[in-house]
Write an enzyme that holds these catalytic residues in place. Sequence first.
Site, PDB file in Angstrom:
ATOM      1  N   LYS A  54      15.158  17.351  12.289  1.00 50.63           N
ATOM      2  CA  LYS A  54      16.479  16.846  11.903  1.00 50.63           C
ATOM      3  C   LYS A  54      16.361  15.480  11.237  1.00 50.63           C
ATOM      4  O   LYS A  54      17.086  15.181  10.282  1.00 50.63           O
ATOM      5  CB  LYS A  54      17.387  16.757  13.125  1.00 50.63           C
ATOM      6  N   HIS A 102      14.918  13.386  30.604  1.00 49.77           N
ATOM      7  CA  HIS A 102      15.507  14.526  31.304  1.00 49.77           C
ATOM      8  C   HIS A 102      16.608  13.999  32.226  1.00 49.77           C
ATOM      9  O   HIS A 102      16.447  12.952  32.858  1.00 49.77           O
ATOM     10  CB  HIS A 102      14.458  15.244  32.156  1.00 49.77           C
TER      11      HIS A 102
END
Length: 124
Positions: A54, A102
């Site tokens: 991206k 995370h």
Amino acid sequence: MIGIDIIKTSRMKRMIERFSEKALQKFLHEEEILLVKNHKTAAGFWAIKEAFSKAIGTGIGTDCSFFDMKIYKDDKGAPKLSLSKNLLQKFKIINVAISITHDGEYAIGVVNIQSATTNKVKQF
């Protein structure tokens, strides 16, 4: 150039349960698979590769495949990203920094790329 990606770790868990190591082989080099401790690690690696694609503006496809990137760990255990000669030359990449995090059921990858062609802020 900056890219970010988020993936629900349970999505990676289902993929691994269904396809075993073949799931990892779809987007990771053998050396990367050796670093995967569980589905959460694998999800973080997925997020980094998506975030990189991206950042260069192509997504995963013809110009940038999962195998044009390789995640490794430095001496302190921090994740780093090496790139194929093709990516380095095509996008004139000088440096790349990554971060994986995370939180609960999510893995997030962030990539910052320094390129010789990085656009300057447009003046109005």
